[in-house]
Structure formats: structure tokens, C-alpha cells
Write a protein that holds these residues in place. Sequence first.
Motif, PDB file in Angstrom:
ATOM      1  N   ALA A 183       0.815  -1.226   0.000  1.00 24.87           N
ATOM      2  CA  ALA A 183       0.000   0.000   0.000  1.00 24.87           C
ATOM      3  C   ALA A 183       0.845   1.271   0.000  1.00 24.87           C
ATOM      4  O   ALA A 183       2.009   1.267   0.377  1.00 24.87           O
ATOM      5  CB  ALA A 183      -0.908  -0.014   1.227  1.00 24.87           C
ATOM      6  N   ASP A 184       0.181   2.349  -0.382  1.00 26.99           N
ATOM      7  CA  ASP A 184       0.675   3.705  -0.243  1.00 26.99           C
ATOM      8  C   ASP A 184       0.707   3.981   1.268  1.00 26.99           C
ATOM      9  O   ASP A 184      -0.318   3.865   1.920  1.00 26.99           O
ATOM     10  CB  ASP A 184      -0.411   4.595  -0.886  1.00 26.99           C
ATOM     11  N   LEU A 185       1.844   4.323   1.827  1.00 30.12           N
ATOM     12  CA  LEU A 185       1.917   4.480   3.281  1.00 30.12           C
ATOM     13  C   LEU A 185       1.807   5.945   3.696  1.00 30.12           C
ATOM     14  O   LEU A 185       2.287   6.832   3.000  1.00 30.12           O
ATOM     15  CB  LEU A 185       3.242   3.923   3.814  1.00 30.12           C
ATOM     16  N   ASP A 186       1.203   6.161   4.872  1.00 30.76           N
ATOM     17  CA  ASP A 186       1.197   7.496   5.460  1.00 30.76           C
ATOM     18  C   ASP A 186       2.623   7.860   5.849  1.00 30.76           C
ATOM     19  O   ASP A 186       3.441   6.982   6.140  1.00 30.76           O
ATOM     20  CB  ASP A 186       0.340   7.511   6.732  1.00 30.76           C
ATOM     21  N   PHE A 187       2.891   9.166   5.902  1.00 31.77           N
ATOM     22  CA  PHE A 187       4.197   9.592   6.419  1.00 31.77           C
ATOM     23  C   PHE A 187       4.264   9.219   7.894  1.00 31.77           C
ATOM     24  O   PHE A 187       3.329   9.476   8.646  1.00 31.77           O
ATOM     25  CB  PHE A 187       4.360  11.105   6.245  1.00 31.77           C
ATOM     26  N   HIS A 188       5.355   8.614   8.274  1.00 27.01           N
ATOM     27  CA  HIS A 188       5.437   8.121   9.653  1.00 27.01           C
ATOM     28  C   HIS A 188       6.885   8.024  10.111  1.00 27.01           C
ATOM     29  O   HIS A 188       7.821   8.090   9.307  1.00 27.01           O
ATOM     30  CB  HIS A 188       4.784   6.740   9.748  1.00 27.01           C
ATOM     31  N   THR A 189       7.025   7.846  11.434  1.00 28.71           N
ATOM     32  CA  THR A 189       8.323   7.505  11.994  1.00 28.71           C
ATOM     33  C   THR A 189       8.231   6.066  12.476  1.00 28.71           C
ATOM     34  O   THR A 189       7.184   5.630  12.942  1.00 28.71           O
ATOM     35  CB  THR A 189       8.657   8.398  13.201  1.00 28.71           C
ATOM     36  N   ASP A 190       9.325   5.318  12.369  1.00 29.99           N
ATOM     37  CA  ASP A 190       9.383   3.998  12.976  1.00 29.99           C
ATOM     38  C   ASP A 190       9.730   4.196  14.456  1.00 29.99           C
ATOM     39  O   ASP A 190      10.265   5.225  14.840  1.00 29.99           O
ATOM     40  CB  ASP A 190      10.463   3.133  12.295  1.00 29.99           C
ATOM     41  N   SER A 191       9.450   3.165  15.266  1.00 32.17           N
ATOM     42  CA  SER A 191       9.617   3.307  16.725  1.00 32.17           C
ATOM     43  C   SER A 191      11.051   3.022  17.163  1.00 32.17           C
ATOM     44  O   SER A 191      11.303   2.130  17.975  1.00 32.17           O
ATOM     45  CB  SER A 191       8.654   2.363  17.431  1.00 32.17           C
ATOM     46  N   THR A 192      11.988   3.747  16.595  1.00 31.69           N
ATOM     47  CA  THR A 192      13.401   3.507  16.866  1.00 31.69           C
ATOM     48  C   THR A 192      14.198   4.753  16.499  1.00 31.69           C
ATOM     49  O   THR A 192      13.747   5.549  15.681  1.00 31.69           O
ATOM     50  CB  THR A 192      13.898   2.320  16.020  1.00 31.69           C
ATOM     51  N   ASP A 193      15.386   4.916  17.094  1.00 30.28           N
ATOM     52  CA  ASP A 193      16.213   6.076  16.766  1.00 30.28           C
ATOM     53  C   ASP A 193      16.560   6.102  15.278  1.00 30.28           C
ATOM     54  O   ASP A 193      16.420   7.117  14.616  1.00 30.28           O
ATOM     55  CB  ASP A 193      17.525   6.028  17.567  1.00 30.28           C
ATOM     56  N   ILE A 194      17.074   4.969  14.800  1.00 30.53           N
ATOM     57  CA  ILE A 194      17.610   4.941  13.433  1.00 30.53           C
ATOM     58  C   ILE A 194      17.055   3.737  12.656  1.00 30.53           C
ATOM     59  O   ILE A 194      16.961   2.634  13.191  1.00 30.53           O
ATOM     60  CB  ILE A 194      19.156   4.905  13.478  1.00 30.53           C
ATOM     61  N   VAL A 195      16.693   3.981  11.415  1.00 23.78           N
ATOM     62  CA  VAL A 195      16.163   2.936  10.535  1.00 23.78           C
ATOM     63  C   VAL A 195      17.108   2.753   9.344  1.00 23.78           C
ATOM     64  O   VAL A 195      17.473   3.737   8.697  1.00 23.78           O
ATOM     65  CB  VAL A 195      14.799   3.336   9.925  1.00 23.78           C
ATOM     66  N   PHE A 196      17.481   1.518   9.071  1.00 22.98           N
ATOM     67  CA  PHE A 196      18.222   1.182   7.846  1.00 22.98           C
ATOM     68  C   PHE A 196      17.274   0.422   6.927  1.00 22.98           C
ATOM     69  O   PHE A 196      16.605  -0.504   7.365  1.00 22.98           O
ATOM     70  CB  PHE A 196      19.368   0.201   8.148  1.00 22.98           C
TER      71      PHE A 196
END
Length: 359
Positions: free
Chosen positions: A139-152
Amino acid sequence: MTLPDTPADWTAAQLAADANWILTLDDRARKDLMAGLAKGRDPAKTLFDYRREDFDLGAAGPVVHRAMEEVKRGRGIALIRGFPREGVDEEGFRLLTWAIGLHTGCPRPQGKQTHYISEVRDVGTVYRTGKGRGYSSNADLDFHTDSTDIVFLTCYNKAASGGMSIVSSTVTAYRTMQKEHPDLAPLLLEPVHFSRQGEEAPGEAPSYPHPIVDFRDGKLFSKWNRNRVTSAQQIPGVPPLSQKHRAALEAFDALVRREDLAHSMWLEPGDVQIINSHVTLHSRTEFVDHDDPARKRLLFRLWLAPPDGDDLPESWRVLYGAVGRGTVRGGILGQHHDEGCKAFERRQAAALGMRFVDY
Ligand SMILES: [Fe+2]
């Protein structure tokens, strides 16, 4: 609150015109990574069995560390191009992703199943439900942050069409919000409930209150996920949002996706996108997969707590477990965060001089 000057404050045009956050591995660095992988790989080992010293990054090491600096103290985003992909199988690519993690921080668990590396691919998940997760849908995703400091996100295969990656600076969005909606901007500092989308660990509530924006030591920190705020409103006991609060969230969400703020990019096989969740939102457009299973869109996602991040606002504790810099924090513990996970985290924390807290 006046926003401090920070390189994480960028518009789409500024990021597009600036190549300093994009790094490319040269042939030698790529060769070193391949050699490090061949030497370190051991089919008898699980991810937790590997140590940092099992993988020598060689000439790729300084490039990875430069990218991490950019993510932690610069623009809040970096892209490394040219990771070995030709002739590397999925497992090898997953291990390369893990190797970078072991060299740069403490990997964090992700989701109900407590995975330490997730495969971002379409397995038919319906995103917009109370338990929907974007990473396993198309799906087309909403703008979001993942629940972590840094995402790779390391890209193994791209889609047949679509699946464009989009990033947006929350510092810029908040600054614009103050200018264009001065009456609504302060509401972003008030906590709203985010749904855990059914991924809560034993003892965790199905939702938690968290502000969209908060400050610590003069720095801005942000968290956003429209899908989760919307589904939290269906959870019994969650306070309903006032009309004005709803308007503030709508205005913020509209800003982060606005064309002059959001930067679009294509991730090619061998690209590594690294994001600082506290200042950068991400999203992805809907995609169509190849028919051939071996060519279907596949990214590996690693979540990381760095040894030298920032102290977080106190309001982050409910989600991150700990807020002090250098602590093993963040992630989604899920339902299988057992002694084996903790032993790995303790050991990795010790190797990097980090503090392990059993929260
Ligand atoms: Fe994400």
C-alpha cells in the motif's frame, strides 16, 4: 519555541540540490564487503551468534560511519549507494545489513514477532486496519516515523513499478506549521494516543500517549503516524480528539507531504537508506510487484539504537523504555522478547560501551 538552526531543516528543493548526504561505495569498498561477508558467514549461526568482529567492513567502514554522522548530527538522512548486490543471495544481503548494524549500534526488535531484521515485502497485509502494518503490504503508506532512533533500509529488489521512497523533515514541517498555522502548532506538543496495532508485549497497553513534537536540550524531536492515531481512536478508553486537535494533526500531515517539503527518491538494488526517526518522516508509494518470485520487491529493515545519540524528551519514555543517550532503547519488543534477545543486547551494548536497561 524558536527553532534552532540545524542541517535537519531542509526543503525538498534543498535536499535535491545537495549531494552531501549521498555516499557511494567504490570498487575497493565493495570488494572488502564481499570478502568480509565470505569470511564471516557461517550457516550454523543465527543472527544473535554473530559478533561485530566477525565482519570486517574494510574500506566500507569509514563510509558507513560518515553516513551515520550525517544521520545523527546532520540532515537526519543518508543514502549509501553501491552495496554488493550482484551475486549476493538474500541471506548474504541480510547478513550484510546485520554486519552494518553490529558496527554502528544495538539492533532493536521489530513488531509482534520480535524480529531483529524485517523483510519489507508484500505478503498481502491490509494496511488500513487496526492491526495493519505497512512493511508487509504493497500500500501507499502514510508519512510516519518507525519506533526507533535509526532505521536502515537496504534494497535487494525494487518493484516492477511504484514503491517510490519519500522523506520529509519534521523540523521544516514544524517551522512551517508555526508560520502558517500559529494557532494550531502548539497542539502538536500535546500527547495523543497511538495504537500499537496489536503488537503490544505482555503487560503493554494497546495504545500509548505521545506528543507529535517535543524538545530536549533545545533540539526538536518528532513522532508521527496518522494510521496509528486514527486506529487508536477506535480503542475503548482512548480520549477522543477535539475538533481543533484533529485540525492541527490534519494540517501537520498535509504539510509533511506537501510537494515543496517532501523529497522523493528511488531506492535501487544495493542502496542503503538510513534515517533518523526523530527529525525525518518517511513514506512509500503503492507498488506493483514482478510476477517472478525471485524478483519481487524486497528490502531488509534494521532498527538501531546508536551509542552516541541524543538524550530524548521525557515524553519518549513510554515508547522507548529509556531516554538517556547511549542506552539500549526503542524498538517494538513484541511477544517474544526473551532472555536470548536480552543476552544479545547486553553483549552488544557492552561491545559498544552502551548501557543496557531491562525495561
Ligand atoms: Fe517505516
